[in-house]
Design an enzyme around this catalytic site. Structure first.
Site, PDB file in Angstrom:
ATOM      1  N   SER A 143       0.863  -1.189   0.000  1.00 28.52           N
ATOM      2  CA  SER A 143       0.000   0.000   0.000  1.00 28.52           C
ATOM      3  C   SER A 143       0.893   1.230   0.000  1.00 28.52           C
ATOM      4  O   SER A 143       2.078   1.153   0.363  1.00 28.52           O
ATOM      5  CB  SER A 143      -0.835  -0.013   1.287  1.00 28.52           C
ATOM      6  OG  SER A 143      -1.476   1.229   1.494  1.00 28.52           O
ATOM      7  N   TYR A 156      -2.125  -1.241  10.480  1.00 29.73           N
ATOM      8  CA  TYR A 156      -2.109  -1.358   9.017  1.00 29.73           C
ATOM      9  C   TYR A 156      -0.787  -0.830   8.455  1.00 29.73           C
ATOM     10  O   TYR A 156      -0.145  -1.477   7.624  1.00 29.73           O
ATOM     11  CB  TYR A 156      -3.297  -0.578   8.443  1.00 29.73           C
ATOM     12  CG  TYR A 156      -3.519  -0.747   6.966  1.00 29.73           C
ATOM     13  CD1 TYR A 156      -4.261  -1.818   6.467  1.00 29.73           C
ATOM     14  CD2 TYR A 156      -2.991   0.168   6.047  1.00 29.73           C
ATOM     15  CE1 TYR A 156      -4.481  -1.967   5.101  1.00 29.73           C
ATOM     16  CE2 TYR A 156      -3.201   0.021   4.687  1.00 29.73           C
ATOM     17  CZ  TYR A 156      -3.951  -1.037   4.219  1.00 29.73           C
ATOM     18  OH  TYR A 156      -4.167  -1.183   2.869  1.00 29.73           O
TER      19      TYR A 156
HETATM   20  P1  NAD Z   1     -11.453  -6.054   0.118  1.00 32.86           P
HETATM   21  O1  NAD Z   1     -12.032  -5.900   1.478  1.00 32.86           O
HETATM   22  O2  NAD Z   1     -12.339  -5.947  -1.084  1.00 32.86           O
HETATM   23  O3  NAD Z   1     -10.670  -7.416  -0.018  1.00 32.86           O
HETATM   24  C1  NAD Z   1      -9.994  -8.015   1.041  1.00 32.86           C
HETATM   25  C2  NAD Z   1      -9.899  -9.482   0.723  1.00 32.86           C
HETATM   26  O4  NAD Z   1      -9.235 -10.119   1.811  1.00 32.86           O
HETATM   27  C3  NAD Z   1     -11.287 -10.131   0.599  1.00 32.86           C
HETATM   28  O5  NAD Z   1     -11.256 -11.081  -0.430  1.00 32.86           O
HETATM   29  C4  NAD Z   1     -11.456 -10.807   1.950  1.00 32.86           C
HETATM   30  O6  NAD Z   1     -12.289 -11.965   1.876  1.00 32.86           O
HETATM   31  C5  NAD Z   1     -10.022 -11.208   2.224  1.00 32.86           C
HETATM   32  N1  NAD Z   1      -9.784 -11.508   3.624  1.00 32.86           N
HETATM   33  C6  NAD Z   1     -10.007 -10.718   4.707  1.00 32.86           C
HETATM   34  N2  NAD Z   1      -9.704 -11.390   5.832  1.00 32.86           N
HETATM   35  C7  NAD Z   1      -9.276 -12.620   5.449  1.00 32.86           C
HETATM   36  C8  NAD Z   1      -8.828 -13.762   6.141  1.00 32.86           C
HETATM   37  N3  NAD Z   1      -8.770 -13.799   7.477  1.00 32.86           N
HETATM   38  N4  NAD Z   1      -8.479 -14.846   5.423  1.00 32.86           N
HETATM   39  C9  NAD Z   1      -8.555 -14.852   4.060  1.00 32.86           C
HETATM   40  N5  NAD Z   1      -8.982 -13.800   3.358  1.00 32.86           N
HETATM   41  C10 NAD Z   1      -9.322 -12.689   4.046  1.00 32.86           C
HETATM   42  O7  NAD Z   1     -10.294  -4.955   0.033  1.00 32.86           O
HETATM   43  P2  NAD Z   1      -9.253  -4.586  -1.122  1.00 32.86           P
HETATM   44  O8  NAD Z   1      -9.216  -3.109  -1.202  1.00 32.86           O
HETATM   45  O9  NAD Z   1      -9.462  -5.379  -2.348  1.00 32.86           O
HETATM   46  O10 NAD Z   1      -7.903  -5.022  -0.399  1.00 32.86           O
HETATM   47  C11 NAD Z   1      -7.022  -5.984  -0.920  1.00 32.86           C
HETATM   48  C12 NAD Z   1      -5.607  -5.653  -0.495  1.00 32.86           C
HETATM   49  O11 NAD Z   1      -5.238  -4.388  -1.070  1.00 32.86           O
HETATM   50  C13 NAD Z   1      -5.434  -5.506   1.024  1.00 32.86           C
HETATM   51  O12 NAD Z   1      -4.214  -6.098   1.414  1.00 32.86           O
HETATM   52  C14 NAD Z   1      -5.391  -4.006   1.202  1.00 32.86           C
HETATM   53  O13 NAD Z   1      -4.680  -3.645   2.344  1.00 32.86           O
HETATM   54  C15 NAD Z   1      -4.685  -3.576  -0.073  1.00 32.86           C
HETATM   55  N6  NAD Z   1      -4.883  -2.169  -0.401  1.00 32.86           N
HETATM   56  C16 NAD Z   1      -6.118  -1.661  -0.654  1.00 32.86           C
HETATM   57  C17 NAD Z   1      -6.255  -0.321  -0.951  1.00 32.86           C
HETATM   58  C18 NAD Z   1      -7.570   0.313  -1.230  1.00 32.86           C
HETATM   59  O14 NAD Z   1      -7.649   1.559  -1.268  1.00 32.86           O
HETATM   60  N7  NAD Z   1      -8.637  -0.435  -1.428  1.00 32.86           N
HETATM   61  C19 NAD Z   1      -5.120   0.510  -1.009  1.00 32.86           C
HETATM   62  C20 NAD Z   1      -3.878  -0.047  -0.754  1.00 32.86           C
HETATM   63  C21 NAD Z   1      -3.767  -1.384  -0.468  1.00 32.86           C
END
Ligand code: NAD
Length: 261
Positions: A143, A156
């Site tokens: 991130s 985080y």
């Molecule tokens: P999201 O909530 O749509 O997806 C998160 C995923 O992780 C889901 O598929 C969920 O089922 C899974 N998950 C959560 N807890 C879990 C567990 N205990 N075991 C297995 N799976 C689990 O969010 P996203 O935005 O798609 O996030 C995905 C990644 O991207 C994360 O690591 C997040 O930190 C990172 N990220 C997101 C953003 C953003 O702005 N959305 C920015 C930077 C980084």
């Protein structure tokens, strides 16, 4: 493979891939010809149906394996169940927002386990498979918060900085093999993890949804646009190409200029 070539014959395991960024990466890799293993902890009929749909649309083998990434044994078992893992995408992640004195201990532990330690456990299992196959790609979804901090996101930010450290170490341990390890660092992407933060932030700053998006979320994103899940999926496919073969131990920011500030 070059950018136009196929990942056919490779198997990609994408943690946390039943929604958001993980799902888009799984679709992009399947679209490039890789067999994919989708994962989350939910194990609903719709999770299995989603994998079936991706496999059908891309003409690849796709299946869903339930595993809770907060549990080291289940992280390791996910890779064992995949059977092979040429491309490992550590993407599962959660968020919690609170000042440090009020940050629940259990939430800290859960975020470190899911967002950081899971990547260690899956990598430990996947590297021997990559070595046996003579090729591999580790893609860690970190991130902008792996490179900079924000208040109230202690766990985080700590976990994502840790993911980048793990990425660099993985790259050095595999530097003389056809294996690379890199971290993708998105800024804000409008996925469920971000949607969930909007109501709390609205309350905290007494703002409307639009104000939260413009004045809090995108305030540090100079482009004033969210990154998209498709852009991140395409970046993952690029990292699997031969063009990226000498790119290892680095971070790729998709943050509209956030970390250039
Ligand atoms: P999201 O909530 O749509 O997806 C998160 C995923 O992780 C889901 O598929 C969920 O089922 C899974 N998950 C959560 N807890 C879990 C567990 N205990 N075991 C297995 N799976 C689990 O969010 P996203 O935005 O798609 O996030 C995905 C990644 O991207 C994360 O690591 C997040 O930190 C990172 N990220 C997101 C953003 C953003 O702005 N959305 C920015 C930077 C980084």
């Amino acid at each position: 493979m070059t950018l136009g070539e196929s990942l056919r014959g490779k198997t990609a395991v994408v943690t946390g891939s039943n929604s958001g960024i993980g799902l888009a990466i799984a679709k992009a890799l399947a679209g490039a010809g890789a067999d994919v293993v989708l994962n989350s902890f939910t194990d609903r009929a719709e999770d299995h149906a989603l994998a079936e749909q991706i496999g059908h649309e891309a003409g690849v083998s796709a299946r869903y394996v339930a595993a809770d990434m907060s549990d080291p044994a289940q992280c390791r078992d996910l890779i064992a169940q995949a059977g092979r893992c040429d491309i490992l995408v550590n993407n599962a992640g959660i968020q919690h927002v609170a000042p440090i004195p009020e940050f629940p201990e259990g939430k800290w532990d859960q975020i470190i386990a899911i967002n950081l330690s899971s990547a260690f456990h899956t990598t430990a299992m996947a590297l021997p498979m990559m070595r046996a196959a003579g090729w591999g790609r580790v893609i860690n979804v970190a991130s902008a918060h792996g490179l900079t901090a924000s208040p109230y996101k202690s766990a985080y930010v700590a976990a994502k900085h840790g993911v980048i450290g793990l990425t660099k170490t993985t790259a050095l341990e595999t530097a003389q093999e056809a294996i690379t390890a890199n971290a993708i660092c998105p800024g804000y992407v409008l996925t469920p993890i971000v949607e969930k933060q909007i109501p709390d932030t609205m309350k905290e700053y007494a703002m409307t949804r639009e104000e939260v998006i413009e004045k809090v979320m995108l305030t540090r994103q100079p482009s004033k646009q969210f990154a998209t899940v498709e852009q991140i999926g395409g970046t993952a496919v690029f990292l699997c190409s031969e063009h990226a073969a000498q790119m290892t131990g680095t971070t790729l920011s998709l943050d509209g200029g956030w970390t250039a500030l």
